[in-house]
Design a protein around this motif. Sequence first.
Motif, mmCIF file in Angstrom:
data_model
loop_
_atom_site.group_PDB
_atom_site.id
_atom_site.type_symbol
_atom_site.label_atom_id
_atom_site.label_comp_id
_atom_site.label_asym_id
_atom_site.label_seq_id
_atom_site.Cartn_x
_atom_site.Cartn_y
_atom_site.Cartn_z
ATOM 1 N N MET A 1 71.160 61.674 26.064
ATOM 2 C CA MET A 1 71.470 59.892 24.671
ATOM 3 C C MET A 1 71.924 60.362 23.547
ATOM 4 S SD MET A 1 70.156 58.572 27.384
ATOM 5 C CE MET A 1 68.783 57.805 28.614
ATOM 6 N N ARG A 2 72.766 59.123 23.500
ATOM 7 C CA ARG A 2 73.226 59.030 21.901
ATOM 8 C C ARG A 2 72.546 58.412 21.244
ATOM 9 N NH1 ARG A 2 77.100 57.196 25.766
ATOM 10 N NH2 ARG A 2 78.569 59.369 25.888
ATOM 11 N N LYS A 3 72.481 58.872 19.718
ATOM 12 C CA LYS A 3 71.969 57.970 18.602
ATOM 13 C C LYS A 3 72.115 56.927 17.830
ATOM 14 C CE LYS A 3 70.242 59.579 14.099
ATOM 15 N NZ LYS A 3 70.016 60.392 13.439
ATOM 16 N N ALA A 4 71.152 56.278 18.341
ATOM 17 C CA ALA A 4 71.811 54.287 17.731
ATOM 18 C C ALA A 4 71.942 54.687 15.722
ATOM 19 C CB ALA A 4 70.482 53.422 18.431
ATOM 20 N N VAL A 5 72.280 53.673 15.323
ATOM 21 C CA VAL A 5 72.162 53.589 14.088
ATOM 22 C C VAL A 5 71.759 52.411 14.118
ATOM 23 C CG1 VAL A 5 73.862 53.970 11.559
ATOM 24 C CG2 VAL A 5 74.489 56.688 13.798
ATOM 25 N N ARG A 6 71.017 52.063 13.416
ATOM 26 C CA ARG A 6 70.737 50.635 12.524
ATOM 27 C C ARG A 6 71.027 50.254 10.952
ATOM 28 N NH1 ARG A 6 65.136 49.511 14.719
ATOM 29 N NH2 ARG A 6 65.411 48.046 13.273
ATOM 30 N N ALA A 7 71.514 49.362 11.256
ATOM 31 C CA ALA A 7 71.896 49.323 9.827
ATOM 32 C C ALA A 7 71.164 47.848 8.914
ATOM 33 C CB ALA A 7 73.334 48.421 10.004
ATOM 34 N N GLY A 8 70.256 47.426 9.847
ATOM 35 C CA GLY A 8 68.842 46.136 8.816
ATOM 36 C C GLY A 8 68.380 46.510 7.337
ATOM 37 N N ALA A 9 68.433 47.771 7.239
ATOM 38 C CA ALA A 9 68.421 47.714 5.393
ATOM 39 C C ALA A 9 69.475 47.945 4.839
ATOM 40 C CB ALA A 9 67.715 49.128 5.524
ATOM 41 N N GLY A 144 65.876 52.936 22.305
ATOM 42 C CA GLY A 144 65.835 53.927 23.346
ATOM 43 C C GLY A 144 65.826 52.355 24.700
ATOM 44 N N GLU A 145 65.303 51.505 24.249
ATOM 45 C CA GLU A 145 66.285 50.562 25.831
ATOM 46 C C GLU A 145 67.564 50.352 25.700
ATOM 47 O OE1 GLU A 145 63.255 46.685 26.108
ATOM 48 O OE2 GLU A 145 63.532 46.838 23.696
ATOM 49 N N LEU A 146 68.076 50.227 24.295
ATOM 50 C CA LEU A 146 69.453 50.354 24.899
ATOM 51 C C LEU A 146 69.814 51.214 24.868
ATOM 52 C CD1 LEU A 146 70.608 49.110 20.972
ATOM 53 C CD2 LEU A 146 70.839 47.103 23.276
ATOM 54 N N GLU A 147 69.488 52.365 24.412
ATOM 55 C CA GLU A 147 70.300 54.291 25.084
ATOM 56 C C GLU A 147 70.250 53.262 27.502
ATOM 57 O OE1 GLU A 147 67.504 56.887 23.614
ATOM 58 O OE2 GLU A 147 68.748 56.625 21.792
ATOM 59 N N ASP A 148 69.058 53.219 27.542
ATOM 60 C CA ASP A 148 68.490 53.671 28.891
ATOM 61 C C ASP A 148 69.633 52.122 29.210
ATOM 62 O OD1 ASP A 148 66.185 55.068 28.296
ATOM 63 O OD2 ASP A 148 65.150 53.931 28.311
ATOM 64 N N HIS A 149 70.124 51.808 28.823
ATOM 65 C CA HIS A 149 70.813 50.273 29.336
ATOM 66 C C HIS A 149 72.230 50.946 29.585
ATOM 67 C CE1 HIS A 149 72.996 46.538 29.724
ATOM 68 N NE2 HIS A 149 73.577 46.629 29.144
ATOM 69 N N ALA A 151 72.815 53.890 29.485
ATOM 70 C CA ALA A 151 73.235 54.701 30.612
ATOM 71 C C ALA A 151 72.889 54.451 31.622
ATOM 72 C CB ALA A 151 72.131 55.765 30.198
ATOM 73 N N ALA A 152 72.428 53.429 32.196
ATOM 74 C CA ALA A 152 72.710 53.304 33.358
ATOM 75 C C ALA A 152 73.357 52.022 33.588
ATOM 76 C CB ALA A 152 70.828 52.425 34.037
ATOM 77 N N SER A 153 74.246 51.556 33.328
ATOM 78 C CA SER A 153 74.974 50.839 33.836
ATOM 79 C C SER A 153 75.912 50.723 34.400
ATOM 80 C CB SER A 153 75.079 49.350 32.609
ATOM 81 O OG SER A 153 75.736 49.824 31.619
ATOM 82 N N ALA A 154 77.077 50.422 34.722
ATOM 83 C CA ALA A 154 77.416 50.580 35.475
ATOM 84 C C ALA A 154 79.206 49.617 35.137
ATOM 85 C CB ALA A 154 78.611 50.744 36.895
ATOM 86 N N GLY A 155 80.649 49.966 34.808
ATOM 87 C CA GLY A 155 81.835 49.362 34.653
ATOM 88 C C GLY A 155 82.450 49.557 33.496
ATOM 89 N N GLY A 156 83.185 48.774 32.913
ATOM 90 C CA GLY A 156 83.784 48.597 31.383
ATOM 91 C C GLY A 156 83.206 49.002 30.351
ATOM 92 N N PRO A 157 83.046 49.229 29.329
ATOM 93 C CA PRO A 157 82.732 48.797 28.303
ATOM 94 C C PRO A 157 82.069 47.325 28.053
ATOM 95 C CG PRO A 157 84.928 50.053 27.390
ATOM 96 C CD PRO A 157 84.247 49.987 28.966
ATOM 97 N N LEU A 158 83.464 46.483 28.314
ATOM 98 C CA LEU A 158 82.384 45.094 28.143
ATOM 99 C C LEU A 158 82.117 45.286 28.493
ATOM 100 C CD1 LEU A 158 86.495 43.274 27.065
ATOM 101 C CD2 LEU A 158 83.775 43.289 25.292
ATOM 102 N N LEU A 222 72.360 42.394 36.011
ATOM 103 C CA LEU A 222 70.575 41.794 35.904
ATOM 104 C C LEU A 222 70.207 42.993 35.349
ATOM 105 C CD1 LEU A 222 69.393 40.300 39.009
ATOM 106 C CD2 LEU A 222 69.091 39.387 36.782
ATOM 107 N N ALA A 223 69.833 42.980 34.378
ATOM 108 C CA ALA A 223 69.311 43.866 32.978
ATOM 109 C C ALA A 223 68.338 44.286 33.610
ATOM 110 C CB ALA A 223 69.104 43.399 31.513
ATOM 111 N N ALA A 224 67.850 45.975 33.911
ATOM 112 C CA ALA A 224 66.498 46.578 33.921
ATOM 113 C C ALA A 224 65.735 45.435 33.557
ATOM 114 C CB ALA A 224 66.646 47.798 33.705
ATOM 115 N N ALA A 225 64.264 44.705 34.468
ATOM 116 C CA ALA A 225 63.464 44.185 33.593
ATOM 117 C C ALA A 225 61.630 45.805 33.873
ATOM 118 C CB ALA A 225 63.213 43.446 35.378
#
Length: 514
Positions: A1-9, A144-149, A151-158, A222-225
């Motif tokens: 899984m790729r690490k997510a970088v958050r910038a909320g702070a 974690g939810e974004l990482e899973d999404h 990793a599991a989704s298919a298709g091009g980047p957009l 559909l996104a994973a539910a």
Amino acid sequence: MRKAVRAGALVCLAAVAGPVLGAVPAAPAGAATSGDGVEAAVEAFASGEVVHTDGGAGEDGAGPSERARAEQVEDYARARLESADVAVRAEILAEGDPESAAERTAVRVGRPGLYVAAVRDGADAAAEPRFGWSWVGPAAVTDGELEDHFAASAGGPLERVAGVVDLIDRDLRGAVRRAAEAGKRVYVDPSIEEGFPGAAADALTRRLGGLEDVRVAVIPALAAAADGQGADELAEEMLAPLGGGGSALLAQWRDGAFELTPATGEEGLEPSEITPVLPEGATGAQGELGAAVASFAGAVDGGVVEDAREGLADGHLYVHPLAATDLEEGDAEKVDAALAEREERDGRGEPVRVAVVPQGAFLETGGTGPGDDALAAAVAQGADGPVAVYAVDGTGAITGYPVKGGEDVGGNWGSLEGAVFFGKVEDSVRESLDGLLVELGGRDVLGTGQGGPTAGGEASGDGDLGEALSSATGWALPWVGGGAAVVLLVLFLRRRFGGKRTPPTAAGRRGRTE
């Protein structure tokens, strides 16, 4: 899984750097020279855009159709992101570190929401993209939810970024349920309709003809539910307002095509019986989704065979309303009249009757496919003569052409089966009907010029057959007699028309000299 970088702070830093919300702060030292496209993305997002591509979509060297498809996907993704309750912005870059790019973009733009950067190294459209993201303001979903999404989704980047909207908003399932309950036969998500003109709800509704107990929904993937509800469960929920006799089709845009999921009530066919009639996937090309819906409608109608019987009781040609054909206005009447004229002229007492039906009609007969003789036998029940059936898929291509009776109808091949086989053009009902008339010893009435150059002639190397074979194959053929001429002709026509049935065993055209 790729690490997510958050910038909320870093919201406060962005606000200080850009006192006006729409202003673009000065780039940090070194950022403007990084060459990864962040600068252009910042400008685009600051001006209100939600999508920025910087050569990372893998379009270099792509042909016109690939570029057109990429434009469709971008239009769809943009519309989908613009509809989001929680703002999502996507930058597709040709190079660089996606985590760093997303963080820098979020800091400089400063508007609340999710910033996703995708990098596909090089121009290879098949290369797996790398994703990074950053939030400004509270995070609506976890890393974690974004990482899973991703990793599991298919298709091009957009396509994958567009899928984040359902992950956050959870809007697709509710929209489909509400449309079904409201009685809409076809629901198309606005972003799909924006990106793919062939998916317009009005056009798809027309492909359903007069079917009422049916629901069709066309949506983004559909996104994973969290509750595990997937496409099968949602398609079944679409049946709720319809009762046991209803049918539903869910089409999701996933990995460059519409993934089709049928569902049926307890009184109908099993979904597994319908699936083989549907295309494996319908791309966004004009008409392909409509063809899939037409194939679905023909499979679940349930009354096609009975309609065909009733139609042939009143005429010589019956074309079912759900059969996709290239017939033009008035064509059916001309062919019907020509078949009736043949009956009067020959006086054989066995009028030839022809039905054009959707390929799914074979499901009503217990047959194994649209070319099964059971389909012709079912349609011919009660008919006063031989019957030929053309079964067509949603594109109008002939996928089966069974015949009942007509072993001695005359014409060029003696049998109705021979006339159908040699007059057929797989991708055109119009040309096939003209070809049938010619092979039955008549003339084409639709002006297609079908029927082959040998109609009414002899299989002589110096005549039409020799000229036809010589023209089509580049061979100069001497006189070929007996069964060899038939074999060569069959091979030629099978190569030209792609016939899937074993050709009828006829001695050859009537009047041919042995």
